[in-house]
Design a protein around this motif. Structure first.
Motif, PDB file in Angstrom:
ATOM      1  N   MET A 223       0.835  -1.192   0.000  1.00 62.14           N
ATOM      2  CA  MET A 223       0.000   0.000   0.000  1.00 62.14           C
ATOM      3  C   MET A 223       0.882   1.258   0.000  1.00 62.14           C
ATOM      4  SD  MET A 223      -3.419  -0.789   0.848  1.00 62.14           S
ATOM      5  CE  MET A 223      -4.227  -2.354   1.146  1.00 62.14           C
TER       6      MET A 223
ATOM      7  N   ALA B 112      -6.124   2.175 -10.590  1.00 60.05           N
ATOM      8  CA  ALA B 112      -5.969   1.863  -9.172  1.00 60.05           C
ATOM      9  C   ALA B 112      -7.260   2.179  -8.412  1.00 60.05           C
ATOM     10  CB  ALA B 112      -4.804   2.653  -8.588  1.00 60.05           C
ATOM     11  N   THR B 113      -7.356   1.599  -7.240  1.00 63.50           N
ATOM     12  CA  THR B 113      -8.498   1.873  -6.362  1.00 63.50           C
ATOM     13  C   THR B 113      -7.972   2.359  -5.028  1.00 63.50           C
ATOM     14  OG1 THR B 113      -9.865   0.179  -7.415  1.00 63.50           O
ATOM     15  CG2 THR B 113     -10.493   0.875  -5.205  1.00 63.50           C
TER      16      THR B 113
ATOM     17  N   ARG C 232     -10.796  -4.550  -3.824  1.00 65.89           N
ATOM     18  CA  ARG C 232      -9.506  -4.552  -4.531  1.00 65.89           C
ATOM     19  C   ARG C 232      -8.774  -3.230  -4.339  1.00 65.89           C
ATOM     20  NH1 ARG C 232     -11.493  -7.487 -10.162  1.00 65.89           N
ATOM     21  NH2 ARG C 232     -12.284  -9.366  -9.188  1.00 65.89           N
TER      22      ARG C 232
ATOM     23  N   THR D 161      -5.998  -0.764  -3.740  1.00 70.16           N
ATOM     24  CA  THR D 161      -4.564  -0.780  -4.016  1.00 70.16           C
ATOM     25  C   THR D 161      -3.826   0.374  -3.359  1.00 70.16           C
ATOM     26  OG1 THR D 161      -4.979   0.402  -6.084  1.00 70.16           O
ATOM     27  CG2 THR D 161      -4.825  -1.994  -6.206  1.00 70.16           C
TER      28      THR D 161
END
Lengths: 68, 186
Positions: free
Chosen positions: A1, A15-16, A60, A62
């Motif tokens: 992270m 990305a999330t 999910r 990221t």
């Protein structure tokens, strides 16, 4: 992270990012603009709703600014 | 500073590139909501119509956001930008570095987010809501403005079929009280 999204001028495409409960509106707006520019997504969590491992996995995530 | 897309440009990307992919996911006490780029853009369009048609928001209007973080708040902010308005946040808001998206960091006391137009045109609208954005007017006109970062001014009240609001004449505040009932659906 990653530790800080706002310090990273170019998060990965698609990305999330998860913004922790209590994140200010300004930071949320800035992050949304930054992520959406790169076809990414943001996850907002209402205060009082726990951020669980299953939530992180299911969405999910990221990027989680400020996390250790 | 690198060039950044305007909110309008962002919305265009969201409805044309992977428009059905999730862009905004909300985990609230009432469950999870997922909005694709197309759906978010649709909500912004609906909100823009509300701001323009019911609140007379025009380019240069300033809307004070005293709203909690919520997916509807983001839709309203983008709607404000789409109509040429300025999102005004209360002082004391966290101050990250200048960020993409047409966001301007003005000073330590007031944060102005804008996509263009004059943020100090004299046209000012106050918008505030209780935890959830709901559209139905209920009760008498509240004191205006409620937020501590603006000074009280005179206002005029005008009612419509869907809401009550105060006209936006230069130097006056426009107010809408967004209260219970008629919760927006998804």
């Amino acid at each position: 992270m990653e530790d800080s999204l706002l310090e990273d001028p170019a998060p990965a495409s698609g990305a999330t990012v998860l913004l922790e409960p209590g994140t200010g509106l300004l930071e949320v707006l800035a992050t949304a603009c930054s992520m959406w520019e790169r076809e990414g997504a943001i996850v907002l969590v209402e205060e009082g709703v726990p951020v669980t491992d299953s939530l992180l996995t299911g969405e999910r995530v990221t990027i989680r600014p400020g996390s250790a | 500073m690198r060039s950044v897309p305007t909110p309008d440009a962002l919305l265009t990307r969201m409805r044309t590139i992977d428009a059905s992919s999730p862009r905004l996911i909300w985990h609230g006490s009432e469950g999870r909501i997922e909005l694709s780029g197309r759906v978010f853009d649709n909500w912004v369009a609906k909100s823009s119509n509300l701001l323009a048609d019911e609140l007379d928001v025009v380019e240069g209007s300033v809307l004070a956001f005293d709203l909690p973080v919520h997916w509807k708040t983001l839709a309203l902010a983008f709607a404000c930008w789409q109509t040429g308005g300025v999102v005004l946040l209360p002082p004391g808001a966290p101050a990250p570095a200048p960020a993409p998206g047409g966001i301007l960091w003005q000073d330590a006391a007031a944060v102005v987010l804008c996509s263009g137009g004059c943020p100090r045109s004299g046209r000012r609208a106050c918008w505030w809501a209780w935890p959830w954005a709901r559209w139905r007017w209920a009760g008498t006109a509240p004191r205006c403005p409620p937020a501590p970062w603006t000074s009280p001014r005179r206002y005029e009240r005008r009612e419509t079929s869907t809401s009550a609001h105060l006209s936006t004449t230069p130097g006056r505040h426009s107010c809408v009280r967004v209260t219970a009932d008629s919760r927006m659906g998804t």
